[in-house]
Structure formats: structure tokens, C-alpha cells
Design an enzyme around this catalytic site. Structure first.
Site, PDB file in Angstrom:
ATOM      1  N   PRO A 136      14.846 -14.290  -0.973  1.00  0.00           N
ATOM      2  CA  PRO A 136      16.130 -14.717  -0.523  1.00  0.00           C
ATOM      3  C   PRO A 136      16.056 -15.702   0.492  1.00  0.00           C
ATOM      4  CG  PRO A 136      15.417 -12.534   0.706  1.00  0.00           C
ATOM      5  CD  PRO A 136      14.098 -12.890  -0.523  1.00  0.00           C
ATOM      6  N   VAL A 196       0.664  -1.100  -0.040  1.00  0.00           N
ATOM      7  CA  VAL A 196       0.016  -0.033   0.053  1.00  0.00           C
ATOM      8  C   VAL A 196       0.737   1.110  -0.061  1.00  0.00           C
ATOM      9  CG1 VAL A 196      -1.902  -1.158   1.246  1.00  0.00           C
ATOM     10  CG2 VAL A 196      -0.147  -0.036   2.675  1.00  0.00           C
ATOM     11  N   HIS A 203      -4.632  -4.316  -2.270  1.00  0.00           N
ATOM     12  CA  HIS A 203      -4.964  -4.242  -0.878  1.00  0.00           C
ATOM     13  C   HIS A 203      -5.012  -2.839  -0.470  1.00  0.00           C
ATOM     14  CE1 HIS A 203      -2.937  -8.181   0.646  1.00  0.00           C
ATOM     15  NE2 HIS A 203      -4.049  -8.515  -0.011  1.00  0.00           N
ATOM     16  N   CYS A 258     -12.745  14.452   6.913  1.00  0.00           N
ATOM     17  CA  CYS A 258     -13.270  14.387   5.357  1.00  0.00           C
ATOM     18  C   CYS A 258     -13.496  15.734   4.793  1.00  0.00           C
ATOM     19  CB  CYS A 258     -14.674  13.486   5.633  1.00  0.00           C
ATOM     20  SG  CYS A 258     -15.527  13.748   3.806  1.00  0.00           S
TER      21      CYS A 258
END
Ligand code: APR
Length: 239
Positions: free
Chosen positions: A212, A98, A114, A145
Site C-alpha cells: 500500500p 512464522v 524463517h 522438551c
């Protein structure tokens, strides 16, 4: 059974390359992974509260601290060579991250299954937009908002929430129509992202894991390239 190998096959062999990425590709940008000994969940268990829908709205401040902080650190660090390599080869990117680094690297159509910590969503009305717009509108540390003044949360998908159907459909389409599917820096532990490699395999793609930590990534994979995604992908993009 997959076989270990240090390199990816030549790019020229493939017409449509898809990369599913996870936290491991952003480690070089200073972001942690979630699982494993140095994973976020191991070193800061309360981070988990920021990941579950059942704690909303009580955990909104923690969500901004965890996800908003991650996004800020990522944008300060900028994309890694691996993000840039995937953009350079024109791979179609599906990401569980994200942090917004694929878009910043040039994979502007990256599918963020996601969600994104760079975006915010109102807890009351339907407003959804860039997090900076909410912060500017708020005038206080709790982003609000710009439309109705209610608290907003990072527009990331929490455990217990469903993914955006359009994003998931696009991810499925990409996996089902590619001829090379790379899983990069993901433990493959979280569905539905973990269903994409088997989907690609069933559709006839070459499916390769880049990590890895050596080991068998599972029956969906033809190969495991054991190594740092930064080295593996940068070398591949230059080859
Ligand atoms: N290069 C490639 N892979 C790496 C690197 C690196 N430099 N460093 C670490 N990794 C690998 C780890 O070995 C591990 O397999 O990245 C993987 C990270 O796995 P997780 O921490 O489980 O992260 P991820 O797979 O992205 O988690 C999926 O779970 O917590 C939820 O929503 C959250 O999107 C996240 C999802």
C-alpha cells in the site's frame, strides 16, 4: 524503473506463479509488521531482543511471548482473503512469516524460510516438533522438551542464525523457474529473502511488488501494484 498500477496482469498469461510474502499479508489477521511507524519494532523495542540469537537462552521466555503469542493470535484470526487467494490460484508460496497462515489457508507446501512459531526446538537435544507437544509435556508455563525435559524455543530463525539450507534451496529453485514472481507485504529489507526477486527477474519472470505504500520497490521489479494485498489478491483470484 517500475510503474505503478492498480491491478495484476491476467493469471492466464502465466504457467508458474510464485509469491514471496512478508508481514504485510498478515496485517488483516491482526498481526503487526516489523518496520514503519506502527511496526512492532517502533512500538515495542524490547521485541527486538526476541529476534537475536545472541540473547538465547536468556530470551526464551520473551521469544514465547512474542512469537508464540503471534502464532496464537494468527491461528485464532485464521487466514486472510489474501492467504486464501494465493492458495486458490495455486501459487507456490515462499514466506518470511512464522504465523502458519499460508498452511492453514491451503498452501500446504508453503516454504517457511524463517521457520515457524507453531514448531519448537529443544535447546539441548535434537528434538524439533509441534509447539503444542512441548507445552503438553511441560506441565508448567515454560514449554519443555518431551524427549529430554530441557527448555524449548520457537523454531523461528533469529538474526545471527542461518536459514534452513533445504528451505532456501527450494525457495531459490522456485524463484528461478517461475514466470510470475509476486512480492506481497514485504519491505524487501532482509536477505536472503530479498535476493529472490532479482533471481526471478534474471530468470525472465515478470516481477511485481504489492504494497500500500507507493514508491519504487527497486530495480528487480517491473511493476508496483500500490494497494492492500487483501483487495489486490482477492480481486485477482476472482478474475
Ligand atoms: N498489504 C500489503 N502490504 C502491506 C500491507 C497490506 N495490507 N500492510 C503493510 N504492508 C507492507 C508495509 O508497507 C511493508 O512494506 O508490508 C511490509 C512489511 O515490511 P516489514 O515490516 O519489514 O516486514 P517483512 O518484510 O516481512 O520483514 C522481513 O524481517 O524482522 C524480520 O524476520 C523478520 O520476517 C521478518 C523479516
Amino acid at each position: 524503473m517500475s510503474t505503478a498500477g492498480e491491478r495484476l496482469p491476467p493469471r492466464a498469461q502465466f504457467d508458474r506463479i510464485v509469491a514471496l510474502t512478508g508481514a504485510g499479508i498478515s496485517v488483516a489477521a491482526g498481526l503487526g509488521t516489523f518496520r514503519g511507524p506502527d511496526g512492532l519494532w517502533t512500538i515495542a523495542p524490547d521485541v527486538e531482543r526476541a529476534m537475536h540469537a545472541q540473547y538465547v537462552p536468556g530470551n526464551v521466555d520473551l521469544m514465547w511471548q512474542v512469537w508464540g503469542g503471534m502464532h496464537e493470535r494468527a491461528q485464532e484470526a485464521g487466514p486472510t482473503p489474501a492467504h486464501r487467494a494465493l492458495a486458490a490460484v495455486g501459487a507456490e508460496v515462499i514466506t518470511q512469516n512464522v504465523d502458519g497462515l499460508h498452511h492453514t489457508a491451503g498452501s500446504v507446501d508453503a516454504i517457511e524460510i524463517h521457520g515457524s512459531a507453531g514448531r519448537a526446538r529443544c535447546l539441548l537435544c535434537t528434538w524439533d516438533g509441534p509447539a503444542v507437544e512441548a507445552a503438553r509435556a511441560s506441565g508448567d508455563p515454560r514449554p519443555r522438551c518431551p524427549r529430554c525435559g530441557e527448555l524449548v524455543r520457537p523454531a523461528v530463525v533469529l538474526f545471527g542464525e542461518s536459514l534452513d539450507e533445504a528451505a532456501l534451496a527450494a525457495a531459490r529453485r522456485a524463484a528461478a523457474t517461475c514466470d510470475l514472481f509476486l512480492a506481497v507485504g514485504t519491505s524487501g529489507r532482509v536477505a536472503p529473502a530479498s535476493w529472490l526477486a532479482p533471481l526471478a527477474r534474471a530468470a525472465g519472470a515478470m516481477v511485481i511488488n504489492i504494497d500500500p505504500v507507493s514508491g519504487d520497490p527497486g530495480p528487480a521489479f517491473h511493476r508496483q501494484v500500490t494497494g492492500d494485498a487483501q483487495r489486490v489478491l482477492a480481486e485477482w483470484a476472482e478474475s
